[in-house]
Design an enzyme around this catalytic site. Structure first.
Site, short mmCIF file in Angstrom:
data_model
loop_
_atom_site.label_atom_id
_atom_site.label_comp_id
_atom_site.label_asym_id
_atom_site.label_seq_id
_atom_site.Cartn_x
_atom_site.Cartn_y
_atom_site.Cartn_z
N VAL A 16 0.89 -1.12 -0.13
CA VAL A 16 -0.01 0.00 -0.12
C VAL A 16 0.73 1.16 -0.15
O VAL A 16 0.79 2.40 -0.87
CB VAL A 16 -1.03 0.13 1.23
CG1 VAL A 16 -1.59 1.31 1.22
CG2 VAL A 16 -2.10 -1.26 1.11
N GLY A 17 1.79 1.31 0.92
CA GLY A 17 2.48 2.38 1.00
C GLY A 17 3.47 2.71 -0.19
O GLY A 17 3.50 3.82 -0.69
N SER A 107 -9.35 -2.82 7.67
CA SER A 107 -9.51 -3.97 6.80
C SER A 107 -10.96 -4.58 7.03
O SER A 107 -11.60 -4.36 7.98
CB SER A 107 -8.58 -4.96 7.10
OG SER A 107 -8.85 -6.35 6.57
N SER A 108 -11.43 -5.04 5.81
CA SER A 108 -12.74 -5.50 5.89
C SER A 108 -12.87 -6.69 6.75
O SER A 108 -13.90 -7.50 6.87
CB SER A 108 -13.30 -5.65 4.48
OG SER A 108 -12.38 -6.70 3.64
N CYS A 109 -11.80 -7.33 7.25
CA CYS A 109 -11.84 -8.42 8.06
C CYS A 109 -12.56 -8.08 9.40
O CYS A 109 -12.72 -9.01 10.09
CB CYS A 109 -10.35 -8.86 8.22
SG CYS A 109 -9.28 -9.46 6.93
N TYR A 136 -5.96 -10.54 13.63
CA TYR A 136 -5.68 -9.29 12.78
C TYR A 136 -6.93 -8.28 12.87
O TYR A 136 -6.68 -7.04 12.91
CB TYR A 136 -5.60 -9.84 11.42
CG TYR A 136 -5.43 -8.59 10.37
CD1 TYR A 136 -4.04 -8.09 10.35
CD2 TYR A 136 -6.11 -8.31 9.34
CE1 TYR A 136 -3.71 -6.90 9.31
CE2 TYR A 136 -6.05 -7.38 8.37
CZ TYR A 136 -4.69 -6.65 8.54
OH TYR A 136 -4.49 -5.97 7.67
N LEU A 167 -6.88 -6.53 -1.13
CA LEU A 167 -6.12 -5.83 -2.29
C LEU A 167 -4.88 -6.96 -2.66
O LEU A 167 -4.66 -7.91 -2.14
CB LEU A 167 -5.47 -4.74 -1.48
CG LEU A 167 -6.09 -3.63 -0.58
CD1 LEU A 167 -5.23 -2.64 0.10
CD2 LEU A 167 -7.03 -2.79 -1.61
N TRP A 203 -7.95 -24.47 -2.15
CA TRP A 203 -8.47 -24.74 -0.76
C TRP A 203 -10.15 -24.60 -0.68
O TRP A 203 -10.54 -23.53 -1.26
CB TRP A 203 -7.80 -23.74 0.33
CG TRP A 203 -6.31 -24.12 0.55
CD1 TRP A 203 -5.55 -24.83 -0.18
CD2 TRP A 203 -6.00 -23.66 1.88
NE1 TRP A 203 -4.29 -25.11 0.67
CE2 TRP A 203 -4.55 -24.22 1.88
CE3 TRP A 203 -6.19 -23.00 2.94
CZ2 TRP A 203 -3.70 -24.26 2.85
CZ3 TRP A 203 -5.45 -22.83 4.08
CH2 TRP A 203 -3.97 -23.31 3.87
#
Length: 314
Positions: A16-17, A107-109, A136, A167, A203
């Site tokens: 991201v950075g 985050s959507s987490c 997280y 992302l 998976w």
């Protein structure tokens, strides 16, 4: 006139950075990008000493320990503690130093595992988290709530949170054992093509759905937010507003790479949430939308991956 001139960017060496720093609008700002040796985010005292010596208008917090399902499962302590300390240390130190604007990348987490899709910003803390990345997620919830508390109790401070969907893109980690899904699959299918493997394992059953946005689009959002920061909602989802199945991602990546083998399913492996699609209502009202299609994003990411291999970086 935009009052933001000097910006401290945490996580400047991450995906991201680096995409933020390469955006064409980055030249309009002075970015401070300290290395870990210059600024240890796990030590609040060192953060305070660093901030006191600099004249900073805004902080963009993009640092963190990241990874896919396997990495989260194998190292939950690190994913919780490192991300929690990094976020809380940087946010509280910024507040104590009087820095008025802070953009927290979450985050959507953070959304509950059983929440109805699409996921609205108000769903945060309204249910049990997904166990495979709970540590997280908890760390991101802490930072998001802290930003809310600061903004709501101090009217001159604007500490806000962007909640990106998954992302991928340039500067991602391409490691099939620890990376997020798309870079891991790119690496896996690339290897399968080279070795002429007839089968590639998925998976789960391939039916779970995910929303992945190209990282350059998140960078574009960041600069849009900088130009309209006071109008930005306290918490805002940043994504596409539509998703694809795991199968569809594998098929797209195989097309781009030119792999013609078969996919087989390992139903013994965890797949995480069945769907994780953000609600983009506030994002549309804010006036921004992503521009990169899946096929284009995968193609550009694969080109970067091959270039990294040729340069001996992978």
């Amino acid at each position: 006139m935009n009052p933001i001139k000097t910006i401290l960017l945490s996580g400047s060496s991450g995906m991201v950075g680096r995409n933020i720093l390469e955006h064409h609008k980055s030249k309009q700002y002075h970015f401070l990008t300290p290395s870990h040796e210059e600024l240890d985010l796990l030590c609040k005292e060192k953060i305070l000493n660093y901030l006191k010596d600099k004249k900073i208008d805004m902080i963009i917090h993009a640092a963190g320990v990241v990874g896919g399902i396997r990495a989260n499962i194998e190292e939950p302590v690190k994913f919780l503690t490192h991300n929690a300390y990094i976020g809380l240390n940087l946010i509280t130190a910024s507040f104590e130093c009087g820095i008025k604007m802070f953009l927290n990348c979450a985050s959507s987490c953070m959304y509950p595992r059983n929440a109805i899709n699409p996921l609205k910003e108000e769903y945060i803390l309204k249910g049990e988290l997904e166990p495979t990345n709970e540590g997280y997620a908890l760390a991101k919830v802490l930072s998001t709530r802290l930003c809310e508390y600061i903004t709501h109790s101090n009217k001159k401070f604007f500490y806000k949170t962007a909640i990106p969907c998954n992302l991928y893109g340039k500067y991602d980690q391409f490691d099939s054992t620890k990376a997020h899904m798309i870079p891991a699959v790119i690496e896996k299918i690339h290897r399968a093509k080279i070795k002429q493997d007839k089968n590639v394992q998925i998976w789960g059953d391939g039916k779970a759905r995910r929303e992945f946005m190209y990282a350059e689009d998140l960078a574009d959002f960041v600069f849009y937010a900088l130009e309209n920061f006071k109008q930005m909602p306290q918490n805002i989802n940043v994504g596409l507003g539509y998703d694809f199945s795991i199968d569809e991602y594998y098929q797209c990546i195989a097309r781009v790479i030119g792999y013609e083998g078969n996919f087989i399913y390992d139903l013994s492996k965890p797949t995480g949430m069945q769907q994780k699609l953000i609600d983009d209502t506030l994002l549309k009202q804010f006036g921004w939308s992503a521009k990169t299609s899946l096929e284009s994003g995968i193609s550009q990411t694969y080109s970067y991956f091959k270039q990294s291999l040729n340069n001996g970086e992978k």
